[in-house]
Design a protein around this motif. Sequence first.
Motif, mmCIF file in Angstrom:
data_model
loop_
_atom_site.group_PDB
_atom_site.id
_atom_site.type_symbol
_atom_site.label_atom_id
_atom_site.label_comp_id
_atom_site.label_asym_id
_atom_site.label_seq_id
_atom_site.Cartn_x
_atom_site.Cartn_y
_atom_site.Cartn_z
ATOM 1 N N ALA A 277 -11.547 6.412 -23.434
ATOM 2 C CA ALA A 277 -10.860 6.999 -22.382
ATOM 3 C C ALA A 277 -10.940 6.297 -21.008
ATOM 4 O O ALA A 277 -10.136 5.909 -20.167
ATOM 5 C CB ALA A 277 -10.772 8.477 -22.363
ATOM 6 N N ARG A 278 -12.488 6.279 -20.606
ATOM 7 C CA ARG A 278 -12.737 5.961 -19.283
ATOM 8 C C ARG A 278 -12.404 4.393 -19.139
ATOM 9 O O ARG A 278 -11.865 3.917 -18.026
ATOM 10 C CB ARG A 278 -14.391 5.945 -19.113
ATOM 11 C CG ARG A 278 -14.709 7.464 -18.721
ATOM 12 C CD ARG A 278 -16.252 7.487 -19.143
ATOM 13 N NE ARG A 278 -16.780 6.768 -17.775
ATOM 14 C CZ ARG A 278 -17.223 7.411 -16.485
ATOM 15 N NH1 ARG A 278 -17.163 8.547 -16.448
ATOM 16 N NH2 ARG A 278 -17.710 6.232 -15.616
ATOM 17 N N TYR B 124 -13.223 11.802 -13.451
ATOM 18 C CA TYR B 124 -13.192 10.526 -13.282
ATOM 19 C C TYR B 124 -11.612 9.619 -12.870
ATOM 20 O O TYR B 124 -11.703 8.915 -11.985
ATOM 21 C CB TYR B 124 -13.375 9.746 -14.665
ATOM 22 C CG TYR B 124 -13.771 8.310 -14.465
ATOM 23 C CD1 TYR B 124 -14.783 7.698 -13.710
ATOM 24 C CD2 TYR B 124 -12.868 7.131 -15.214
ATOM 25 C CE1 TYR B 124 -15.080 6.438 -13.844
ATOM 26 C CE2 TYR B 124 -13.165 6.114 -15.607
ATOM 27 C CZ TYR B 124 -14.358 5.365 -14.445
ATOM 28 O OH TYR B 124 -14.598 4.114 -14.704
ATOM 29 N N VAL B 125 -10.683 10.638 -13.662
ATOM 30 C CA VAL B 125 -9.323 10.031 -13.142
ATOM 31 C C VAL B 125 -8.932 10.442 -11.671
ATOM 32 O O VAL B 125 -8.346 9.574 -10.988
ATOM 33 C CB VAL B 125 -8.146 10.601 -14.068
ATOM 34 C CG1 VAL B 125 -6.965 10.516 -13.605
ATOM 35 C CG2 VAL B 125 -8.540 10.210 -15.291
ATOM 36 N N GLN B 126 -9.397 11.431 -11.406
ATOM 37 C CA GLN B 126 -9.258 12.124 -9.944
ATOM 38 C C GLN B 126 -9.758 11.315 -8.856
ATOM 39 O O GLN B 126 -9.219 10.984 -7.732
ATOM 40 C CB GLN B 126 -9.735 13.485 -9.909
ATOM 41 C CG GLN B 126 -9.204 14.215 -8.399
ATOM 42 C CD GLN B 126 -9.411 15.836 -8.593
ATOM 43 O OE1 GLN B 126 -10.409 16.193 -9.200
ATOM 44 N NE2 GLN B 126 -8.635 16.376 -7.978
ATOM 45 N N ILE C 135 -2.000 8.807 -13.688
ATOM 46 C CA ILE C 135 -2.168 8.477 -14.826
ATOM 47 C C ILE C 135 -2.232 9.643 -15.718
ATOM 48 O O ILE C 135 -2.753 10.835 -15.502
ATOM 49 C CB ILE C 135 -4.015 7.964 -15.007
ATOM 50 C CG1 ILE C 135 -3.861 6.763 -14.241
ATOM 51 C CG2 ILE C 135 -3.999 8.067 -16.520
ATOM 52 C CD1 ILE C 135 -5.304 6.151 -14.126
ATOM 53 N N ALA C 136 -1.161 9.632 -16.731
ATOM 54 C CA ALA C 136 -1.185 10.811 -17.522
ATOM 55 C C ALA C 136 -2.033 10.743 -19.017
ATOM 56 O O ALA C 136 -2.302 9.335 -19.333
ATOM 57 C CB ALA C 136 0.425 10.960 -18.040
ATOM 58 N N PRO C 137 -2.145 11.726 -19.888
ATOM 59 C CA PRO C 137 -2.769 11.533 -20.945
ATOM 60 C C PRO C 137 -2.205 10.655 -21.944
ATOM 61 O O PRO C 137 -2.701 9.878 -22.670
ATOM 62 C CB PRO C 137 -2.786 12.888 -21.613
ATOM 63 C CG PRO C 137 -2.673 13.670 -20.425
ATOM 64 C CD PRO C 137 -1.681 13.034 -19.185
ATOM 65 N N GLN D 207 -3.516 12.489 -7.272
ATOM 66 C CA GLN D 207 -2.959 12.951 -8.431
ATOM 67 C C GLN D 207 -3.764 14.304 -8.422
ATOM 68 O O GLN D 207 -4.842 14.540 -8.147
ATOM 69 C CB GLN D 207 -3.391 12.216 -9.647
ATOM 70 C CG GLN D 207 -2.840 12.908 -10.714
ATOM 71 C CD GLN D 207 -3.054 12.096 -12.178
ATOM 72 O OE1 GLN D 207 -3.255 10.817 -11.982
ATOM 73 N NE2 GLN D 207 -3.301 12.494 -13.374
ATOM 74 N N LYS D 208 -2.872 15.285 -8.618
ATOM 75 C CA LYS D 208 -3.287 16.888 -8.666
ATOM 76 C C LYS D 208 -3.836 17.372 -9.981
ATOM 77 O O LYS D 208 -3.184 16.906 -11.094
ATOM 78 C CB LYS D 208 -2.251 17.716 -8.077
ATOM 79 C CG LYS D 208 -1.792 17.392 -6.463
ATOM 80 C CD LYS D 208 -0.961 18.490 -5.992
ATOM 81 C CE LYS D 208 -0.663 18.183 -4.593
ATOM 82 N NZ LYS D 208 0.480 19.096 -3.841
ATOM 83 N N PHE D 209 -4.939 18.126 -9.969
ATOM 84 C CA PHE D 209 -5.322 18.773 -11.395
ATOM 85 C C PHE D 209 -5.582 20.195 -11.044
ATOM 86 O O PHE D 209 -5.811 20.604 -9.988
ATOM 87 C CB PHE D 209 -6.539 18.117 -11.681
ATOM 88 C CG PHE D 209 -6.543 16.648 -11.979
ATOM 89 C CD1 PHE D 209 -6.264 16.222 -13.183
ATOM 90 C CD2 PHE D 209 -6.578 15.582 -11.023
ATOM 91 C CE1 PHE D 209 -6.435 14.898 -13.745
ATOM 92 C CE2 PHE D 209 -6.574 14.252 -11.573
ATOM 93 C CZ PHE D 209 -6.498 13.941 -12.927
#
Length: 232
Positions: free
Chosen positions: A42-43, A12-14, A56-58, A20-22
């Motif tokens: 969280a969403r 979802y964040v991606q 976006i970071a945790p 942003q890389k994961f």
Amino acid sequence: MTEEEAIDLTEYVQAACPAQKFGEYTPDVWGEILAPYSLGEARAAVLVLAGRLRFIAPADIVAEVKARRAERIELANIVVDGDPAHTGAESAAAYREIIKAAGDGLTGPSSIRASLGAAGRLALPPGADHGPYEGRAAAARAAIGKMPADRDATKDPRGRACRRCGAAPGISCTTGGRRRRDVHPIRLEDTRRAAAGLPLLDHDQEQARIKDASAAALARAVEDQEPEAEAS
């Protein structure tokens, strides 16, 4: 948040932050950090954060979730007088459960008592009649225990309305808009007289009696000081 939900969240964040890389283990790490929070929370945080952040970071998600929970707790305007039958540990546990229920949004923007219907059930948000909300509501109801309206008005002063400040049964007395630790004397006197089967005192007459007694005490104090002043 489960491992599967953590995977869903990172996807979802991606989608919200394409730059942003994961990595392969990103969902595992995020899942451990965000384990105390629900996927829905969280969403919702990601939706807010994506409007102002490119990445976006945790930690950003945790901060946003905590801010929204604190806001809901403040809006709930929780007032809990407690149950005299509870031990200190039971009262603390009940209060923590009620605070958590408010943070989860089960109480709405009002007092937690106002969110309890005639049957003593918490009013759930629209569309949240089933699933995890129902379990949280049940836990909150169990934590609240016996409602103030059920208190014996011949034993517990808060079981009756206060004729001094107008506090309803189960609600603490207030002075100048601030909650009192104790109850007004007239409320305590009403309770004692009800327990003894005596009629209640006339409130206006009682107030006049108290003022007269105070004035008489002040006059005696002045008279006692006058001989000392003459002697000196």
